[in-house]
Design a protein around this motif. Structure first.
Motif, PDB file in Angstrom:
ATOM      1  N   PRO A  61       0.843  -1.197   0.000  1.00 53.95           N
ATOM      2  CA  PRO A  61       0.000   0.000   0.000  1.00 53.95           C
ATOM      3  C   PRO A  61       0.876   1.243   0.000  1.00 53.95           C
ATOM      4  O   PRO A  61       1.992   1.236   0.528  1.00 53.95           O
ATOM      5  CB  PRO A  61      -0.777  -0.135   1.308  1.00 53.95           C
ATOM      6  CG  PRO A  61       0.138  -0.914   2.203  1.00 53.95           C
ATOM      7  CD  PRO A  61       0.862  -1.882   1.300  1.00 53.95           C
ATOM      8  N   LEU A  62       0.395   2.295  -0.620  1.00 56.81           N
ATOM      9  CA  LEU A  62       1.097   3.573  -0.551  1.00 56.81           C
ATOM     10  C   LEU A  62       0.729   4.213   0.778  1.00 56.81           C
ATOM     11  O   LEU A  62      -0.418   4.604   0.995  1.00 56.81           O
ATOM     12  CB  LEU A  62       0.690   4.474  -1.713  1.00 56.81           C
ATOM     13  CG  LEU A  62       1.304   5.876  -1.705  1.00 56.81           C
ATOM     14  CD1 LEU A  62       2.831   5.808  -1.793  1.00 56.81           C
ATOM     15  CD2 LEU A  62       0.738   6.712  -2.847  1.00 56.81           C
ATOM     16  N   ALA A  89       0.948   7.074   3.679  1.00 58.58           N
ATOM     17  CA  ALA A  89       1.216   8.496   3.884  1.00 58.58           C
ATOM     18  C   ALA A  89       0.885   8.850   5.327  1.00 58.58           C
ATOM     19  O   ALA A  89      -0.075   8.326   5.900  1.00 58.58           O
ATOM     20  CB  ALA A  89       0.369   9.342   2.941  1.00 58.58           C
ATOM     21  N   TYR A 114      -0.943  -4.214  -5.449  1.00 59.11           N
ATOM     22  CA  TYR A 114      -1.275  -2.871  -4.960  1.00 59.11           C
ATOM     23  C   TYR A 114      -2.779  -2.668  -5.043  1.00 59.11           C
ATOM     24  O   TYR A 114      -3.406  -2.975  -6.057  1.00 59.11           O
ATOM     25  CB  TYR A 114      -0.563  -1.804  -5.802  1.00 59.11           C
ATOM     26  CG  TYR A 114      -1.021  -0.400  -5.479  1.00 59.11           C
ATOM     27  CD1 TYR A 114      -0.513   0.263  -4.358  1.00 59.11           C
ATOM     28  CD2 TYR A 114      -1.980   0.242  -6.262  1.00 59.11           C
ATOM     29  CE1 TYR A 114      -0.952   1.541  -4.036  1.00 59.11           C
ATOM     30  CE2 TYR A 114      -2.421   1.515  -5.946  1.00 59.11           C
ATOM     31  CZ  TYR A 114      -1.905   2.161  -4.835  1.00 59.11           C
ATOM     32  OH  TYR A 114      -2.343   3.417  -4.503  1.00 59.11           O
ATOM     33  N   ARG A 147      -4.411   0.187  -2.730  1.00 57.60           N
ATOM     34  CA  ARG A 147      -4.899   1.476  -2.237  1.00 57.60           C
ATOM     35  C   ARG A 147      -3.814   2.305  -1.555  1.00 57.60           C
ATOM     36  O   ARG A 147      -2.725   1.816  -1.241  1.00 57.60           O
ATOM     37  CB  ARG A 147      -6.011   1.242  -1.239  1.00 57.60           C
ATOM     38  CG  ARG A 147      -5.600   0.358  -0.061  1.00 57.60           C
ATOM     39  CD  ARG A 147      -6.706   0.264   0.970  1.00 57.60           C
ATOM     40  NE  ARG A 147      -6.516  -0.838   1.892  1.00 57.60           N
ATOM     41  CZ  ARG A 147      -7.168  -0.972   3.042  1.00 57.60           C
ATOM     42  NH1 ARG A 147      -8.046  -0.058   3.398  1.00 57.60           N
ATOM     43  NH2 ARG A 147      -6.961  -2.006   3.824  1.00 57.60           N
ATOM     44  N   LYS A 148      -4.174   3.565  -1.326  1.00 59.26           N
ATOM     45  CA  LYS A 148      -3.381   4.456  -0.484  1.00 59.26           C
ATOM     46  C   LYS A 148      -4.000   4.453   0.903  1.00 59.26           C
ATOM     47  O   LYS A 148      -5.221   4.389   1.047  1.00 59.26           O
ATOM     48  CB  LYS A 148      -3.391   5.869  -1.057  1.00 59.26           C
ATOM     49  CG  LYS A 148      -2.574   6.879  -0.258  1.00 59.26           C
ATOM     50  CD  LYS A 148      -2.573   8.243  -0.937  1.00 59.26           C
ATOM     51  CE  LYS A 148      -1.720   9.257  -0.180  1.00 59.26           C
ATOM     52  NZ  LYS A 148      -1.678  10.581  -0.872  1.00 59.26           N
ATOM     53  N   GLN A 149      -3.133   4.488   1.935  1.00 62.07           N
ATOM     54  CA  GLN A 149      -3.613   4.526   3.315  1.00 62.07           C
ATOM     55  C   GLN A 149      -2.895   5.613   4.095  1.00 62.07           C
ATOM     56  O   GLN A 149      -1.694   5.847   3.887  1.00 62.07           O
ATOM     57  CB  GLN A 149      -3.408   3.172   4.003  1.00 62.07           C
ATOM     58  CG  GLN A 149      -4.292   2.057   3.468  1.00 62.07           C
ATOM     59  CD  GLN A 149      -4.076   0.757   4.208  1.00 62.07           C
ATOM     60  OE1 GLN A 149      -3.184  -0.006   3.866  1.00 62.07           O
ATOM     61  NE2 GLN A 149      -4.899   0.499   5.213  1.00 62.07           N
ATOM     62  N   TRP A 150      -3.627   6.236   4.998  1.00 60.88           N
ATOM     63  CA  TRP A 150      -3.074   7.295   5.818  1.00 60.88           C
ATOM     64  C   TRP A 150      -2.800   6.751   7.218  1.00 60.88           C
ATOM     65  O   TRP A 150      -3.704   6.224   7.881  1.00 60.88           O
ATOM     66  CB  TRP A 150      -4.041   8.469   5.868  1.00 60.88           C
ATOM     67  CG  TRP A 150      -4.025   9.259   4.599  1.00 60.88           C
ATOM     68  CD1 TRP A 150      -3.317  10.393   4.338  1.00 60.88           C
ATOM     69  CD2 TRP A 150      -4.742   8.942   3.392  1.00 60.88           C
ATOM     70  NE1 TRP A 150      -3.540  10.816   3.054  1.00 60.88           N
ATOM     71  CE2 TRP A 150      -4.412   9.948   2.442  1.00 60.88           C
ATOM     72  CE3 TRP A 150      -5.619   7.928   3.020  1.00 60.88           C
ATOM     73  CZ2 TRP A 150      -4.927   9.952   1.151  1.00 60.88           C
ATOM     74  CZ3 TRP A 150      -6.137   7.920   1.732  1.00 60.88           C
ATOM     75  CH2 TRP A 150      -5.798   8.922   0.811  1.00 60.88           C
ATOM     76  N   HIS A 195      -6.322   5.383  -5.727  1.00 61.66           N
ATOM     77  CA  HIS A 195      -5.115   6.190  -5.985  1.00 61.66           C
ATOM     78  C   HIS A 195      -4.230   5.418  -6.959  1.00 61.66           C
ATOM     79  O   HIS A 195      -3.244   4.792  -6.563  1.00 61.66           O
ATOM     80  CB  HIS A 195      -4.372   6.469  -4.677  1.00 61.66           C
ATOM     81  CG  HIS A 195      -3.269   7.477  -4.815  1.00 61.66           C
ATOM     82  ND1 HIS A 195      -3.485   8.841  -4.823  1.00 61.66           N
ATOM     83  CD2 HIS A 195      -1.931   7.317  -4.989  1.00 61.66           C
ATOM     84  CE1 HIS A 195      -2.336   9.476  -4.965  1.00 61.66           C
ATOM     85  NE2 HIS A 195      -1.377   8.567  -5.071  1.00 61.66           N
ATOM     86  N   GLY A 243      -0.350   5.275  -7.154  1.00 64.14           N
ATOM     87  CA  GLY A 243       0.384   4.542  -6.132  1.00 64.14           C
ATOM     88  C   GLY A 243       1.018   3.274  -6.655  1.00 64.14           C
ATOM     89  O   GLY A 243       2.068   2.845  -6.148  1.00 64.14           O
ATOM     90  N   GLU A 285       4.328   4.255  -8.053  1.00 64.18           N
ATOM     91  CA  GLU A 285       5.240   4.613  -6.970  1.00 64.18           C
ATOM     92  C   GLU A 285       5.765   3.378  -6.247  1.00 64.18           C
ATOM     93  O   GLU A 285       6.961   3.283  -5.935  1.00 64.18           O
ATOM     94  CB  GLU A 285       4.542   5.551  -5.985  1.00 64.18           C
ATOM     95  CG  GLU A 285       4.185   6.906  -6.561  1.00 64.18           C
ATOM     96  CD  GLU A 285       3.529   7.812  -5.542  1.00 64.18           C
ATOM     97  OE1 GLU A 285       4.084   7.949  -4.432  1.00 64.18           O
ATOM     98  OE2 GLU A 285       2.458   8.384  -5.831  1.00 64.18           O
TER      99      GLU A 285
END
Length: 297
Positions: free
Chosen positions: A211-212, A214, A247, A249-252, A278, A281, A284
């Protein structure tokens, strides 16, 4: 000549085969206290309809297929191997080969035999050795039909979902156990690589979910520690011949939150599962996996 690009789908045996009643996920699905919403039941009956399924995939132009073997079928009791299950998977892999597709075979894809889970799962003192024993047996029996082997699917998610977030078996929410299991799974992967190489000529590797990540605020030491546990440690030197990247999703990351993650910011496009959309990602994380020091192909 133009390069033949791999094109295919993959599946988790427990989701599609049906009737996998001797593993921890079956128990988890039928526990009213768990977060499981439904039983896998008969799945799509891939256990019996695999030849039809492969024919459909081949007709769509697929030349590669990733599938998993159900450990609880192959080793229904400690050290007791089912010749019937091995024979079944031999027929499955032969049919896949004869359909013109290349097999990527996953040896552990989330599900554990009941007996393995009951003795402590990945926290049992000899978990790594027991898993390597299973991998060695499978490779000795089926190695010629497994050109590519994945030892463990998404080990960091097995640890995260099962031992910190608690929505996969065994449903534990404990930071120390989460980190410990992550290390055990890396050891189990390396032991499985050695076991497969000892018995077969397969190209063996690891599939990780990246996961991307952040930070909610800034890249604090706590955030970097969490990223290390979920991403970095699996890229430093995983061992093997290849590294697969998945991959979603992006996760915070919020180190102060009990499960470490914050909801996506307001206005973020979401999937039906509530995951942040996202697509950049993927690029990336592929670049991250390909950085010097990461073994990827």
């Amino acid at each position: 000549m133009p390069r033949r690009v791999p094109l295919g789908l993959g599946h988790l045996g427990h989701q599609v085969e049906g009737g996998n009643t001797n593993n921890d996920w079956w128990d988890f699905e039928h526990d009213p206290a768990s977060l499981a919403r439904a039983s896998s039941g008969d799945g799509i009956d891939h256990y019996h309809r695999y030849a039809e399924d492969f024919a459909l995939l081949a007709s769509l132009g697929h030349n590669t297929h990733r599938l998993s073997l159900e450990w609880s079928r192959i080793e229904p009791a400690p050290g007791e191997y089912s010749s019937a299950a091995i024979g079944h998977y031999r027929r499955v892999l032969t049919a896949l080969r004869d359909s013109g597709m290349t097999a990527f075979v996953t040896l552990h894809h989330f599900t554990l035999p009941r007996w393995f889970a009951a003795r402590g799962g990945w926290l049992a003192p000899d978990a790594t050795g027991v898993f390597a024993r299973y991998c060695r047996h499978v490779s000795a029996e089926l190695g010629t039909l497994m050109p590519f082997v994945c030892t463990i699917n998404e080990p960091q998610m097995v640890a995260l979902h099962g031992y910190l977030e608690g929505y996969h078996p065994p449903g534990v929410t404990n930071v120390m156990k989460w980190k410990r299991v992550g290390g055990v799974l890396l050891e189990a992967h390396r032991a499985a690589v050695a076991a497969v190489r000892d018995q077969a000529g397969s190209r063996v590797g690891l599939a990780v979910q990246l996961p991307l990540l952040a930070p909610v605020d800034a890249e604090t030491p706590a955030f970097l520690d969490i990223r290390h546990e979920i991403v970095d440690r699996y890229l430093e030197d995983p061992g093997g011949d290849w590294l697969g990247v998945q991959y979603y999703r992006k996760q915070w990351v919020d180190p102060a939150a009990p499960a470490l993650f914050a909801p996506p910011p307001a206005g973020t496009a979401l999937t039906q599962m509530g995951w942040a959309v996202h697509p950049d990602g993927l690029r990336e994380m592929l670049h991250r996996a390909a950085e010097p020091g990461c073994r990827s192909t």
